[in-house]
Design an enzyme around this catalytic site. Structure first.
Site, PDB file in Angstrom:
ATOM      1  N   ASP A   1      -1.200  -0.519   6.094  1.00  0.00           N
ATOM      2  CA  ASP A   1      -1.469   0.063   7.418  1.00  0.00           C
ATOM      3  C   ASP A   1      -2.951   0.003   7.779  1.00  0.00           C
ATOM      4  OD1 ASP A   1      -1.819   2.156   5.284  1.00  0.00           O
ATOM      5  OD2 ASP A   1      -2.608   3.273   6.993  1.00  0.00           O
TER       6      ASP A   1
ATOM      7  N   ASP B   1       0.867  -1.165   0.000  1.00  0.00           N
ATOM      8  CA  ASP B   1       0.000   0.000   0.000  1.00  0.00           C
ATOM      9  C   ASP B   1       0.917   1.231   0.000  1.00  0.00           C
ATOM     10  OD1 ASP B   1      -2.262   1.764   0.620  1.00  0.00           O
ATOM     11  OD2 ASP B   1      -1.307   1.884   2.603  1.00  0.00           O
TER      12      ASP B   1
ATOM     13  N   ASP C   1       0.024   5.240   0.905  1.00  0.00           N
ATOM     14  CA  ASP C   1      -0.090   6.212   2.002  1.00  0.00           C
ATOM     15  C   ASP C   1      -0.240   5.498   3.352  1.00  0.00           C
ATOM     16  OD1 ASP C   1       0.043   8.814   2.876  1.00  0.00           O
ATOM     17  OD2 ASP C   1      -1.604   9.514   1.599  1.00  0.00           O
TER      18      ASP C   1
ATOM     19  N   LYS D   1      -9.174  -2.019  -3.158  1.00  0.00           N
ATOM     20  CA  LYS D   1      -9.200  -2.625  -1.826  1.00  0.00           C
ATOM     21  C   LYS D   1     -10.367  -2.051  -1.014  1.00  0.00           C
ATOM     22  CE  LYS D   1      -5.145  -0.707  -1.447  1.00  0.00           C
ATOM     23  NZ  LYS D   1      -3.860  -0.162  -0.933  1.00  0.00           N
TER      24      LYS D   1
HETATM   25 MG    MG Z   1      -2.640   3.197   3.599  1.00  0.00          MG
END
Ligand code: MG
Length: 255
Positions: A206, A10, A12, A181
């Site tokens: 995250d 991923d 960010d 996602k």
């Molecule tokens: Mg993220």
């Protein structure tokens, strides 16, 4: 810890925060490259092209080829080709989505589309929402790049693509087919493009409710990092746990 050959990150909250790289992940990616492992970047952001996303990573000192970047826009274009062929498409979205659709061979039309594709469009108008709703009511397929209802900016959370797709859903009574996602078509598109087997893939992220859920649903390994949205202490609230949970990628020991 298992040896994976195809690492899907991923962006960010995992690789960077805003314009700042997360050092542990950047170090880990350098180690993966030295070892010859596949490195991929998987983002729900439909606005940027893979080229622009790769440039953004390069500015932060992280080497990435555009082919290694899978955006929800590229995945949407791929998904349509794989399942329906090239189509006349009505599009709400920005440059990333336009480029992805055209590169895949779809034709962007204003009238009589076979599919309505909705991605984030920060110049959205009532007219575009009305045209999209009319086409969906008229029987066009309804596809949304991602379901994120909001996304973070310096000012706080602002409406995301899921909010606009939800508006069209409310107006038409038709639910969109989601690509990004936590849905699996984006990981499917990545695996298909690069000939990856599920056993060799691992999704690092995250956010439990997007990254980790997508990995679990797709049936690949998952690594949660405590550098963004979902705090490690809150993982206990979820029935299915990620394969690994680390404070940062510095804690991955095999590499
Ligand atoms: Mg993220």
């Amino acid at each position: 810890m298992r040896e994976y050959q195809a690492w899907c990150f991923d962006l960010d909250g995992t690789v960077y925060r805003g314009e700042e790289p997360i050092p542990a992940t950047a170090r880990f990616i350098r180690k993966l490259r030295k070892k010859g492992c596949g490195v991929f970047f998987v983002t729900n952001n439909s606005a940027l092209t893979p080229e622009h996303q790769a440039e953004k990573l390069a500015r932060m000192g992280i080497t990435a080829a555009p082919e290694e970047v899978m955006t929800s826009s590229v995945a949407t274009a791929d998904h349509l080709v794989s399942n329906h062929g090239t189509l006349p498409v009505y599009m709400i979205g920005e440059e990333g989505l336009r480029m992805a659709l055209e590169t895949a061979g779809h034709r962007i039309v204003r009238q009589a589309p076979d599919a309505v594709v909705v991605g984030i469009d920060r110049a959205i108008t009532y007219g575009k929402l009305a045209d999209a709703s009319l086409a969906v009511s008229g029987g066009a397929m309804f596809v949304a790049t991602n379901s994120d209802k909001a996304y973070p900016t310096e000012r706080g959370l602002v409406p995301g693509n899921g909010a606009f797709a939800g508006l069209i859903e409310l107006a038409t009574g038709v639910s969109p087919f989601y690509i990004g996602k936590p849905a699996v078509p984006m990981l499917e598109a990545l695996a298909e493009r690069h000939g990856l087997a599920k056993e060799e893939m691992v999704m690092v992220g995250d956010n439990y409710e997007t990254d980790i859920m997508a990995g679990i649903r797709f049936g690949i390994g998952t690594v949660h990092v405590d550098t963004g949205v979902t705090r490690a202490a809150d993982l206990i609230n979820y029935r299915e746990q990620p394969t690994y949970s680390l404070s940062t990628m510095d804690n991955w020991e095999d590499i």
